[in-house]
Design a protein around this motif. Structure first.
Motif, PDB file in Angstrom:
ATOM      1  N   ASN A 136      43.228 -41.933 -15.896  1.00 31.35           N
ATOM      2  CA  ASN A 136      41.974 -41.218 -15.682  1.00 31.35           C
ATOM      3  C   ASN A 136      41.462 -41.524 -14.280  1.00 31.35           C
ATOM      4  O   ASN A 136      42.050 -42.307 -13.539  1.00 31.35           O
ATOM      5  CB  ASN A 136      40.938 -41.630 -16.743  1.00 31.35           C
ATOM      6  N   TYR A 139      36.915 -43.601 -10.489  1.00 28.63           N
ATOM      7  CA  TYR A 139      35.534 -43.398 -10.030  1.00 28.63           C
ATOM      8  C   TYR A 139      34.636 -43.063 -11.217  1.00 28.63           C
ATOM      9  O   TYR A 139      33.544 -43.621 -11.373  1.00 28.63           O
ATOM     10  CB  TYR A 139      35.503 -42.277  -8.994  1.00 28.63           C
ATOM     11  N   MET A 140      35.089 -42.180 -12.072  1.00 29.62           N
ATOM     12  CA  MET A 140      34.288 -41.793 -13.227  1.00 29.62           C
ATOM     13  C   MET A 140      34.222 -42.911 -14.264  1.00 29.62           C
ATOM     14  O   MET A 140      33.199 -43.113 -14.920  1.00 29.62           O
ATOM     15  CB  MET A 140      34.857 -40.525 -13.863  1.00 29.62           C
ATOM     16  N   HIS A 141      35.314 -43.653 -14.411  1.00 26.63           N
ATOM     17  CA  HIS A 141      35.321 -44.764 -15.367  1.00 26.63           C
ATOM     18  C   HIS A 141      34.247 -45.787 -14.998  1.00 26.63           C
ATOM     19  O   HIS A 141      33.525 -46.279 -15.871  1.00 26.63           O
ATOM     20  CB  HIS A 141      36.698 -45.430 -15.390  1.00 26.63           C
ATOM     21  N   HIS A 143      31.464 -45.290 -13.392  1.00 28.24           N
ATOM     22  CA  HIS A 143      30.117 -44.760 -13.642  1.00 28.24           C
ATOM     23  C   HIS A 143      29.822 -44.602 -15.137  1.00 28.24           C
ATOM     24  O   HIS A 143      28.651 -44.527 -15.524  1.00 28.24           O
ATOM     25  CB  HIS A 143      29.938 -43.441 -12.901  1.00 28.24           C
ATOM     26  N   ASP A 144      30.855 -44.589 -15.956  1.00 34.44           N
ATOM     27  CA  ASP A 144      30.659 -44.451 -17.400  1.00 34.44           C
ATOM     28  C   ASP A 144      30.612 -45.787 -18.130  1.00 34.44           C
ATOM     29  O   ASP A 144      30.415 -45.816 -19.345  1.00 34.44           O
ATOM     30  CB  ASP A 144      31.786 -43.597 -18.003  1.00 34.44           C
ATOM     31  N   HIS A 145      30.807 -46.893 -17.411  1.00 33.05           N
ATOM     32  CA  HIS A 145      30.846 -48.218 -18.051  1.00 33.05           C
ATOM     33  C   HIS A 145      29.918 -49.178 -17.301  1.00 33.05           C
ATOM     34  O   HIS A 145      30.323 -49.874 -16.376  1.00 33.05           O
ATOM     35  CB  HIS A 145      32.279 -48.758 -18.065  1.00 33.05           C
ATOM     36  N   LYS A 146      28.665 -49.202 -17.718  1.00 29.97           N
ATOM     37  CA  LYS A 146      27.671 -50.064 -17.090  1.00 29.97           C
ATOM     38  C   LYS A 146      27.687 -51.451 -17.728  1.00 29.97           C
ATOM     39  O   LYS A 146      27.873 -51.584 -18.944  1.00 29.97           O
ATOM     40  CB  LYS A 146      26.265 -49.461 -17.231  1.00 29.97           C
ATOM     41  N   GLY A 174      28.361 -47.972  -7.827  1.00 23.82           N
ATOM     42  CA  GLY A 174      28.794 -47.834  -9.209  1.00 23.82           C
ATOM     43  C   GLY A 174      29.470 -49.097  -9.717  1.00 23.82           C
ATOM     44  O   GLY A 174      29.280 -49.504 -10.875  1.00 23.82           O
ATOM     45  N   SER A 178      28.509 -51.500 -12.854  1.00 28.64           N
ATOM     46  CA  SER A 178      29.500 -51.701 -13.898  1.00 28.64           C
ATOM     47  C   SER A 178      29.797 -53.174 -14.138  1.00 28.64           C
ATOM     48  O   SER A 178      30.349 -53.542 -15.176  1.00 28.64           O
ATOM     49  CB  SER A 178      30.799 -50.972 -13.535  1.00 28.64           C
TER      50      SER A 178
END
Length: 275
Positions: A136, A139-141, A143-146, A174, A178
């Motif tokens: 995947n 970058y998105m991972h 931002h999706d896992h704080k 980000g 994270s």
């Protein structure tokens, strides 16, 4: 007839290696991938015309991405690797018994697939039960896992193609979010001979986000110029305050407890880039 691979590291300079065999040459969904056998450095992974790793010298890069951060954090349990589909950083992370879970997120599944086949001594940790492999966008991972990770390692290519965003200030912000409240991140930040501007910009951006920022170096012969930098951003722990006498010996070829602090002693011209 002799076949040679040349990486143009600038428009006027490159390194070259004699090829014994080409295993793979493929345009994936994200980049041009080649896996070749060289006489001097063994099997070599090339992405978009740039050497990513070789069997002969890979240990330097992978050890120096993983161990300085993991021995700076007193109890790293959850670790993320962004990129690094060859698995070398994961292999080194698994040498730390405190690590309960290591997550690898690489955007290009073909890198993972071919590394398992042609670089088994590097990719050997990818099947470990402590490892989760995700194909995947890193970058998105992030931002999706704080507040999810103790240590984040960015094992990216140079800032071209799919890796461009991995050198942006938004990505570093980000990463900060994270990480847990005492988290550490590490990124490869290229070489000071040809990419001085990149080192300066990364250092500036990371300093605006993290209270502790340190740069260190290692020698990697197949990377441009041979002198390579890494940038560490930490919320709480300073690698220069680690008691090196309490760093346990691990199986390694480059990293040592005495090298832990010594790697942060920079040549003057590199030091000047980080001011």
């Amino acid at each position: 007839m002799e076949l040679w691979y040349t990486e143009k590291q600038t428009e006027a300079y490159g390194i070259t290696a004699k090829i014994k065999e080409t295993y793979v040459r493929e345009q994936t969904d994200f980049q041009d991938l080649a896996m070749i056998e060289t006489e001097e450095f063994g099997t070599m992974l090339i992405l978009d015309g740039m050497v990513m790793t070789t069997v002969r010298d890979e240990f330097v890069y992978h050890e120096m991405v993983a161990h300085p951060a993991l021995f700076t954090h007193p109890n790293p349990k959850h670790v993320l690797v962004v990129g690094g589909g060859d698995g070398g950083v994961i292999r080194e992370i698994l040498k730390h018994p405190s690590v309960e879970k290591a997550v690898l997120v690489d955007i290009d599944g073909k890198v993972i697939e071919y590394s398992k086949k042609y670089l088994p001594t590097i990719a050997c940790g990818l099947e470990d039960p402590r490892v989760e492999v995700i194909v995947n966008d890193g970058y998105m991972h992030i931002h999706d896992h704080k507040n999810a990770y103790d240590v984040i390692m960015v094992d990216s290519t140079e800032p071209v193609g799919p890796a461009v965003e991995l050198f942006s200030k938004g990505f570093y912000q980000g990463i900060y979010e994270s990480l847990k409240e005492d988290g550490i991140f590490i990124a490869q930040t290229d070489n000071p001979w040809f990419k001085a501007d990149l080192i300066q910009s990364v250092n500036r951006d990371v300093r605006e986000i993290f209270p502790i920022v340190r740069v260190y170096c290692a020698n990697i012969p197949t990377y441009p110029s041979g002198l390579w930098t890494f940038t560490m951003g930490s919320k709480k722990y300073d690698p220069l305050e680690v008691d090196e006498t309490k760093i346990p010996e691990i199986e390694s070829k480059y990293y040592t407890p005495r090298l832990h602090k010594a790697a942060f002693v920079l040549p003057r011209f590199v030091e000047d880039l980080c001011k």
